[in-house]
Design a protein around this motif. Structure first.
Motif, PDB file in Angstrom:
ATOM      1  N   LEU A  18       0.882  -1.299   0.073  1.00 55.51           N
ATOM      2  CA  LEU A  18      -0.101  -0.165   0.052  1.00 55.51           C
ATOM      3  C   LEU A  18       0.697   1.250  -0.065  1.00 55.51           C
ATOM      4  O   LEU A  18       0.529   2.243  -0.594  1.00 55.51           O
ATOM      5  N   ARG A  19       2.159   1.246   0.636  1.00 60.84           N
ATOM      6  CA  ARG A  19       2.651   2.496   1.077  1.00 60.84           C
ATOM      7  C   ARG A  19       3.424   2.601  -0.414  1.00 60.84           C
ATOM      8  O   ARG A  19       3.711   3.793  -0.882  1.00 60.84           O
ATOM      9  N   VAL A  20       3.951   1.494  -0.998  1.00 61.26           N
ATOM     10  CA  VAL A  20       4.805   1.900  -2.351  1.00 61.26           C
ATOM     11  C   VAL A  20       3.633   2.573  -3.441  1.00 61.26           C
ATOM     12  O   VAL A  20       4.108   3.096  -4.403  1.00 61.26           O
ATOM     13  N   GLY A  21       2.378   1.939  -3.576  1.00 60.77           N
ATOM     14  CA  GLY A  21       1.495   2.596  -4.554  1.00 60.77           C
ATOM     15  C   GLY A  21       1.599   1.627  -5.839  1.00 60.77           C
ATOM     16  O   GLY A  21       1.709   0.567  -5.661  1.00 60.77           O
ATOM     17  N   ASP A  22       1.308   2.390  -6.858  1.00 57.16           N
ATOM     18  CA  ASP A  22       1.021   1.783  -8.152  1.00 57.16           C
ATOM     19  C   ASP A  22       2.171   1.023  -8.627  1.00 57.16           C
ATOM     20  O   ASP A  22       1.929   0.039  -9.460  1.00 57.16           O
ATOM     21  N   GLU A  23       3.413   1.361  -8.340  1.00 58.89           N
ATOM     22  CA  GLU A  23       4.534   1.004  -8.824  1.00 58.89           C
ATOM     23  C   GLU A  23       5.137  -0.249  -7.912  1.00 58.89           C
ATOM     24  O   GLU A  23       6.205  -0.541  -7.871  1.00 58.89           O
ATOM     25  N   ALA A  24       4.374  -0.818  -7.315  1.00 59.72           N
ATOM     26  CA  ALA A  24       4.712  -1.685  -6.147  1.00 59.72           C
ATOM     27  C   ALA A  24       5.154  -3.129  -6.883  1.00 59.72           C
ATOM     28  O   ALA A  24       4.168  -3.842  -7.729  1.00 59.72           O
ATOM     29  N   TYR A  25       6.318  -3.753  -6.701  1.00 58.09           N
ATOM     30  CA  TYR A  25       6.766  -4.999  -7.133  1.00 58.09           C
ATOM     31  C   TYR A  25       7.819  -5.426  -6.117  1.00 58.09           C
ATOM     32  O   TYR A  25       8.123  -4.683  -5.243  1.00 58.09           O
ATOM     33  N   GLY A  26       8.337  -6.471  -6.359  1.00 63.26           N
ATOM     34  CA  GLY A  26       9.116  -7.015  -5.414  1.00 63.26           C
ATOM     35  C   GLY A  26      10.353  -6.319  -4.587  1.00 63.26           C
ATOM     36  O   GLY A  26      10.442  -5.954  -3.627  1.00 63.26           O
ATOM     37  N   GLY A  44      12.774 -14.026  -1.453  1.00 63.61           N
ATOM     38  CA  GLY A  44      12.113 -15.249  -1.594  1.00 63.61           C
ATOM     39  C   GLY A  44      10.610 -15.342  -0.690  1.00 63.61           C
ATOM     40  O   GLY A  44       9.669 -15.919  -0.919  1.00 63.61           O
ATOM     41  N   SER A  45      10.983 -14.762   0.401  1.00 62.79           N
ATOM     42  CA  SER A  45       9.776 -14.775   1.583  1.00 62.79           C
ATOM     43  C   SER A  45       8.848 -13.817   1.332  1.00 62.79           C
ATOM     44  O   SER A  45       7.758 -14.029   1.496  1.00 62.79           O
ATOM     45  N   VAL A  46       9.286 -12.637   0.669  1.00 57.92           N
ATOM     46  CA  VAL A  46       8.221 -11.719   0.094  1.00 57.92           C
ATOM     47  C   VAL A  46       7.171 -12.203  -0.801  1.00 57.92           C
ATOM     48  O   VAL A  46       6.107 -12.329  -1.024  1.00 57.92           O
ATOM     49  N   TYR A  47       7.943 -12.995  -2.014  1.00 57.62           N
ATOM     50  CA  TYR A  47       6.927 -13.610  -2.834  1.00 57.62           C
ATOM     51  C   TYR A  47       6.265 -14.580  -2.431  1.00 57.62           C
ATOM     52  O   TYR A  47       5.157 -14.937  -3.017  1.00 57.62           O
ATOM     53  N   ALA A  48       6.727 -15.468  -1.346  1.00 64.78           N
ATOM     54  CA  ALA A  48       6.013 -16.450  -0.946  1.00 64.78           C
ATOM     55  C   ALA A  48       4.800 -15.731  -0.266  1.00 64.78           C
ATOM     56  O   ALA A  48       3.452 -16.481  -0.339  1.00 64.78           O
ATOM     57  N   ALA A  49       4.822 -14.741   0.383  1.00 72.50           N
ATOM     58  CA  ALA A  49       3.806 -14.078   1.266  1.00 72.50           C
ATOM     59  C   ALA A  49       2.921 -13.326   0.172  1.00 72.50           C
ATOM     60  O   ALA A  49       1.557 -13.781   0.304  1.00 72.50           O
ATOM     61  N   LEU A  50       3.363 -12.857  -0.996  1.00 71.25           N
ATOM     62  CA  LEU A  50       2.334 -12.304  -1.902  1.00 71.25           C
ATOM     63  C   LEU A  50       1.660 -13.419  -2.656  1.00 71.25           C
ATOM     64  O   LEU A  50       0.438 -13.127  -3.181  1.00 71.25           O
ATOM     65  N   ASP A  51       2.311 -14.612  -2.696  1.00 71.26           N
ATOM     66  CA  ASP A  51       1.630 -15.728  -3.572  1.00 71.26           C
ATOM     67  C   ASP A  51       0.571 -16.364  -2.509  1.00 71.26           C
ATOM     68  O   ASP A  51      -0.495 -16.553  -2.952  1.00 71.26           O
ATOM     69  N   ARG A  52       0.593 -16.192  -1.201  1.00 68.27           N
ATOM     70  CA  ARG A  52      -0.423 -16.791  -0.527  1.00 68.27           C
ATOM     71  C   ARG A  52      -1.568 -15.590  -0.261  1.00 68.27           C
ATOM     72  O   ARG A  52      -2.814 -16.067  -0.323  1.00 68.27           O
ATOM     73  N   LEU A  53      -1.056 -14.364  -0.487  1.00 69.69           N
ATOM     74  CA  LEU A  53      -2.122 -13.168  -0.426  1.00 69.69           C
ATOM     75  C   LEU A  53      -2.880 -13.145  -1.525  1.00 69.69           C
ATOM     76  O   LEU A  53      -4.061 -12.944  -1.667  1.00 69.69           O
ATOM     77  N   GLU A  54      -2.236 -13.575  -2.508  1.00 72.95           N
ATOM     78  CA  GLU A  54      -3.046 -13.625  -4.093  1.00 72.95           C
ATOM     79  C   GLU A  54      -3.949 -14.954  -4.049  1.00 72.95           C
ATOM     80  O   GLU A  54      -5.070 -14.758  -4.456  1.00 72.95           O
ATOM     81  N   GLY A  55      -3.441 -15.727  -3.434  1.00 73.23           N
ATOM     82  CA  GLY A  55      -4.388 -17.291  -3.138  1.00 73.23           C
ATOM     83  C   GLY A  55      -5.547 -16.735  -2.283  1.00 73.23           C
ATOM     84  O   GLY A  55      -6.652 -17.377  -2.460  1.00 73.23           O
ATOM     85  N   LYS A  56      -5.311 -15.719  -1.548  1.00 71.01           N
ATOM     86  CA  LYS A  56      -6.497 -15.370  -0.346  1.00 71.01           C
ATOM     87  C   LYS A  56      -7.542 -14.444  -1.067  1.00 71.01           C
ATOM     88  O   LYS A  56      -8.524 -13.766  -0.598  1.00 71.01           O
ATOM     89  N   GLY A  57      -6.974 -13.954  -2.119  1.00 71.62           N
ATOM     90  CA  GLY A  57      -7.642 -12.805  -3.097  1.00 71.62           C
ATOM     91  C   GLY A  57      -7.369 -11.212  -2.427  1.00 71.62           C
ATOM     92  O   GLY A  57      -8.119 -10.228  -2.544  1.00 71.62           O
TER      93      GLY A  57
END
Lengths: 110, 218
Positions: A18-26, A44-57
């Protein structure tokens, strides 16, 4: 309140996104986490967390264009969804209620 | 690509790609490496990315735990199978050729040739070749059964074999260090190291490649 709970690191990743905004990536998400926590962050942990968050919608992702400074690899941009925002507010509300009126947290003595 | 630092970076990227880690994550790591992060930082991130990838893989498909447990059990059981079953045939083969060859050499060869024979360490060849052949076949069979788990199977088999050989290899190094000019200890170390660290991992990798070709080719 929804039955899904957010892990500590997942919540931190959501807030950093949220803090990074529109240009948020790893990379900027990891930098934001490093700046605020003062600790080295593992991508790797950030991507794993993002993967889980995406899975939860709670976040949605889109793939950008490949760039030469990344060896021709594309960025994966993420944004927090409306469901994600709701979840953050609920978590904040729960945590604030749990925090409130705890003698152990006043003045730093148990 | 200049210097060993870039080569180390390339190896890490190849490893990430082999394990099908998200290309965007690999891109992020490359971007940060180019912005001045150290090779040590890159390797630490690589190891974590692989571990996180495996954890995500297990969560999305729990059958990977069954496959991995079976492969680990198989890798640990192989020495037992060898000792109690296949090793017998290796001994029969060994008894058929080695005493005759040994007698023939000691009777007929000049001293210099005998030195070469000692260096070539032939008394272990057939055992090592048969063990390598068995690993080739077992790896091939496992990857034919679970083609999508090829990298896990290869990794477990290589690590299992290398780790099991380390005590004996350490003993060979110790023997050699006490008498570095003794041809028996020198040849023992070279051949043991060659088979354990080169031939055996190579036979596992070739078995895997052969199986992958068959699977890809239908």
């Amino acid at each position: 309140m929804s039955r899904e709970t957010l892990g500590n690191f997942e919540l931190m990743v959501l807030l950093a996104t949220l803090r990074v905004g529109d240009e948020a990536y790893g990379v900027p998400i990891a930098r934001e986490l490093e700046t605020t926590s003062g600790k080295d962050v593992l991508l790797g942990s950030v991507y794993a967390a993002l993967d889980r968050l995406e899975g939860k919608g709670l976040v949605a992702s889109r793939v950008g264009d490949p760039t030469p400074e990344r060896g021709g690899r594309a960025k994966k941009y993420v944004r927090v969804t409306a469901k994600g925002l709701r979840q953050i507010r609920e978590t904040q509300s729960t945590l604030v209620k749990l925090w409130r009126g705890l003698p152990a947290l006043r003045g730093g003595t148990a | 690509m200049i210097g060993s630092r870039m080569k180390s970076h390339d190896v890490a990227i190849r490893l990430l790609r082999r394990f099908h880690v998200d290309e965007s994550l690999v891109g992020d790591l490359v971007e940060l490496r180019r912005s001045g992060r150290s090779p040590l930082w890159f390797w630490r991130q690589t190891v974590n990315a692989l571990a996180a990838h495996v954890a995500t893989d297990v969560r999305s498909d729990p059958s990977v735990v069954v496959v991995t447990a079976t492969v680990v059990a198989g890798a640990l059981a192989l020495p037992y199978v060898w000792t109690h079953w296949l090793g017998h045939y290796a001994n029969v083969l060994h008894a058929a050729w080695y005493p005759r060859a040994f007698n023939w050499f000691t009777r007929s060869s000049p001293h210099a040739l005998w030195q070469v024979v000692v260096f070539l360490h032939p008394w272990e060849w057939d055992f090592d070749i048969l063990w390598s052949a068995m690993l080739y076949v077992v790896t091939w069979g496992l990857i034919r059964t679970w083609p999508h788990r090829a990298h896990v199977i290869v990794l477990i088999f290589v690590l299992s074999n290398v780790s099991q050989s380390l005590p004996s290899l350490g003993r060979s190094v110790f023997d050699w260090s006490r008498a570095p000019f003794n041809p028996v200890w020198t040849s023992n170390l070279i051949w043991y190291g060659f088979f354990e660290l080169v031939v055996i991992p190579a036979s596992i990798i070739f078995g895997a490649r052969r199986a992958s070709r068959v699977v890809v080719g239908g």
